[in-house]
Design a protein around this motif. Structure first.
Motif, mmCIF file in Angstrom:
data_model
loop_
_atom_site.group_PDB
_atom_site.id
_atom_site.type_symbol
_atom_site.label_atom_id
_atom_site.label_comp_id
_atom_site.label_asym_id
_atom_site.label_seq_id
_atom_site.Cartn_x
_atom_site.Cartn_y
_atom_site.Cartn_z
ATOM 1 N N TYR A 1 -2.142 12.036 -17.607
ATOM 2 C CA TYR A 1 -0.942 12.661 -17.060
ATOM 3 C C TYR A 1 -1.231 14.105 -16.668
ATOM 4 N N GLN A 2 -0.573 14.550 -15.582
ATOM 5 C CA GLN A 2 -0.684 15.937 -15.147
ATOM 6 C C GLN A 2 0.397 16.813 -15.778
ATOM 7 N N ARG A 3 1.512 16.189 -16.143
ATOM 8 C CA ARG A 3 2.642 16.925 -16.710
ATOM 9 C C ARG A 3 3.234 16.141 -17.869
ATOM 10 N N VAL A 4 3.860 16.863 -18.782
ATOM 11 C CA VAL A 4 4.484 16.225 -19.942
ATOM 12 C C VAL A 4 5.574 15.253 -19.497
ATOM 13 N N GLU A 5 6.292 15.614 -18.445
ATOM 14 C CA GLU A 5 7.404 14.786 -17.973
ATOM 15 C C GLU A 5 6.949 13.427 -17.454
ATOM 16 N N GLU A 6 5.656 13.275 -17.173
ATOM 17 C CA GLU A 6 5.145 12.014 -16.634
ATOM 18 C C GLU A 6 4.879 10.969 -17.730
ATOM 19 N N ILE A 7 4.842 11.389 -18.978
ATOM 20 C CA ILE A 7 4.469 10.474 -20.063
ATOM 21 C C ILE A 7 5.478 9.335 -20.178
ATOM 22 N N GLU A 8 4.986 8.123 -20.105
ATOM 23 C CA GLU A 8 5.823 6.925 -20.231
ATOM 24 C C GLU A 8 5.706 6.410 -21.667
ATOM 25 N N TRP A 9 6.496 6.988 -22.534
ATOM 26 C CA TRP A 9 6.391 6.696 -23.967
ATOM 27 C C TRP A 9 6.588 5.217 -24.270
ATOM 28 N N ASP A 10 7.510 4.571 -23.556
ATOM 29 C CA ASP A 10 7.815 3.168 -23.842
ATOM 30 C C ASP A 10 6.662 2.235 -23.499
ATOM 31 N N LYS A 11 5.728 2.706 -22.642
ATOM 32 C CA LYS A 11 4.599 1.867 -22.252
ATOM 33 C C LYS A 11 3.360 2.074 -23.124
ATOM 34 N N LEU A 12 3.408 3.070 -23.991
ATOM 35 C CA LEU A 12 2.270 3.341 -24.869
ATOM 36 C C LEU A 12 2.302 2.386 -26.059
ATOM 37 N N PRO A 13 1.135 2.050 -26.604
ATOM 38 C CA PRO A 13 1.082 1.157 -27.770
ATOM 39 C C PRO A 13 1.653 1.838 -29.010
ATOM 40 N N ASN A 14 1.732 1.107 -30.097
ATOM 41 C CA ASN A 14 2.308 1.652 -31.330
ATOM 42 C C ASN A 14 1.444 2.770 -31.907
ATOM 43 N N LYS A 15 0.114 2.672 -31.704
ATOM 44 C CA LYS A 15 -0.811 3.692 -32.194
ATOM 45 C C LYS A 15 -1.616 4.241 -31.020
ATOM 46 N N PHE A 16 -1.739 5.568 -30.962
ATOM 47 C CA PHE A 16 -2.496 6.190 -29.876
ATOM 48 C C PHE A 16 -2.769 7.641 -30.231
ATOM 49 N N VAL A 17 -3.600 8.288 -29.393
ATOM 50 C CA VAL A 17 -3.905 9.706 -29.560
ATOM 51 C C VAL A 17 -3.675 10.419 -28.235
ATOM 52 N N LEU A 18 -2.875 11.471 -28.258
ATOM 53 C CA LEU A 18 -2.642 12.310 -27.083
ATOM 54 C C LEU A 18 -3.501 13.559 -27.201
ATOM 55 N N LYS A 19 -4.185 13.904 -26.111
ATOM 56 C CA LYS A 19 -5.039 15.088 -26.125
ATOM 57 C C LYS A 19 -4.826 15.919 -24.876
ATOM 58 N N CYS A 20 -4.731 17.227 -25.056
ATOM 59 C CA CYS A 20 -4.786 18.125 -23.906
ATOM 60 C C CYS A 20 -6.261 18.339 -23.580
ATOM 61 N N SER B 1 -7.839 21.606 -30.865
ATOM 62 C CA SER B 1 -6.747 21.415 -31.829
ATOM 63 C C SER B 1 -5.410 21.227 -31.123
ATOM 64 N N SER B 2 -5.435 20.515 -30.011
ATOM 65 C CA SER B 2 -4.203 20.251 -29.254
ATOM 66 C C SER B 2 -4.055 18.744 -29.085
ATOM 67 N N ASN B 3 -3.988 18.065 -30.225
ATOM 68 C CA ASN B 3 -3.906 16.607 -30.259
ATOM 69 C C ASN B 3 -2.662 16.155 -31.007
ATOM 70 N N ILE B 4 -2.141 15.017 -30.609
ATOM 71 C CA ILE B 4 -1.052 14.379 -31.338
ATOM 72 C C ILE B 4 -1.526 12.987 -31.737
ATOM 73 N N ILE B 5 -1.599 12.751 -33.029
ATOM 74 C CA ILE B 5 -2.045 11.471 -33.559
ATOM 75 C C ILE B 5 -0.828 10.645 -33.907
ATOM 76 N N CYS B 6 -0.658 9.523 -33.258
ATOM 77 C CA CYS B 6 0.490 8.651 -33.525
ATOM 78 C C CYS B 6 0.007 7.354 -34.167
ATOM 79 N N THR B 7 0.405 7.122 -35.395
ATOM 80 C CA THR B 7 0.034 5.882 -36.095
ATOM 81 C C THR B 7 1.202 4.904 -36.168
ATOM 82 N N ASP B 8 2.379 5.357 -35.754
ATOM 83 C CA ASP B 8 3.561 4.494 -35.713
ATOM 84 C C ASP B 8 4.562 5.112 -34.749
ATOM 85 N N LYS B 9 4.658 4.535 -33.558
ATOM 86 C CA LYS B 9 5.505 5.124 -32.522
ATOM 87 C C LYS B 9 6.977 5.163 -32.938
#
Length: 306
Positions: free
Chosen positions: A107-126, A131-139
């Protein structure tokens, strides 16, 4: 402003007054010291962080040589090496795509993130910082509004100003989503960081429990003997952990990726014997980390030819 806010701000001010290095780093990160040259800024921060004068004419310490490399080793290709999206092309071409963690979205912008299409577990990185990561183990448990707030803050930040790591100034900010690499009991995996000096692996830093209350950091030599080396702000395990199953492959890959570099830290994750590349780092702790024993600062410095 209520009384509690006032107490917090006063406490923060007292911390800054007692530890001027904190104030300098905050001013630097916010861009208030943009008027300072990289040379003068690094001398100032190094003195504030370590209490020692920075020797750039004849650097001997590992910490000094990392500052020297920031200033005088500026090959254009390094920009793509620190870019968490672009480095994937370099890794795929150099060692093979099978060592890359599967990419789910860009994604180029935060507004583009399609949260509903992401799996239950994932990692977001800038892609343009550390140290600009979001670790999701349960959406279902993820606070999306808070995640977006953090991402917007990170996307508007240029990490160059904090430690004058010049590569970050030129990286295009993006957000990538990668598959969550699962360690034991569903936790984040152990992080293996191979310290390479002039293309030769010398040390492996093992980070366990990165997002737990207690994070352990220990160093092993290439024969997997635990060392006493460590940073002053780290917790250490009393026991020795076994090497990853594909340890020799890890060393060979690290050697390949660092063969033309004065220094690089090559990071990996291991999942049940499957090895995944993490990132290439040129200046761990931005070169301001303080060792438990200053002799180690000189020891690691002796391994690096400028």
């Amino acid at each position: 402003m209520d009384g509690e806010d006032t107490k917090v701000k006063v406490k923060s001010l007292l911390i800054f007054l007692k530890r001027p290095n904190k104030l300098i780093k905050v001013l630097g990160a916010k861009g208030f010291l943009k008027w300072m040259s990289d040379y003068n800024y690094l001398r100032l921060v190094y003195r504030a962080e370590t209490g020692n004068k920075l020797n750039l004419k004849n650097p001997k310490k590992y910490s000094e040589k990392l500052q020297w490399l920031k200033l005088y080793d500026r090959k254009p290709k390094y920009v793509s090496y620190v870019d968490k999206y672009e480095v994937r092309k370099h890794v795929s071409k150099t060692i093979g795509e099978e060592y890359l963690n599967p990419l789910l979205a860009v994604y180029q912008r935060v507004e583009e993130i399609e949260w509903d299409k992401l799996p239950n577990k994932f990692v977001l990185k800038c892609t343009h910082g550390s140290s600009s990561n979001i670790i999701c183990t349960d959406k279902n448990q993820l606070n999306i509004r808070e995640a977006e707030k953090k991402l917007k803050k990170w996307m508007n930040r240029n990490w160059y100003w904090l430690g004058r790591e010049w590569e970050y100034k030129k990286v295009n900010p993006q957000i990538i989503v990668e598959k969550f690499i699962e360690g034991e009991n569903g936790k984040t995996p152990v992080d293996y960081k191979v310290f390479c000096f002039n293309g030769e692996p010398k040390l492996i830093q093992v980070i366990d429990g990165r997002f737990d209350i207690t994070v352990f950091s220990d160093f092993y030599d290439i024969h997997w003997n635990k060392t006493n080396l460590g940073f002053s702000d780290a917790q250490h395990k009393t026991s020795t952990v076994p090497p990853p199953k594909n340890y020799e492959v890890m060393l060979n890959i690290a050697k390949t990726l660092s063969e033309d570099l004065s220094f690089a830290r090559i990071d990996f994750y291991d999942q049940g014997g499957d090895l995944f590349f993490g990132e290439i780092t040129f200046y761990p702790k931005s070169g301001f980390g303080i060792f438990n024993d200053i002799k180690d600062d000189y020891k690691l410095g002796s391994w690096m030819d400028l």
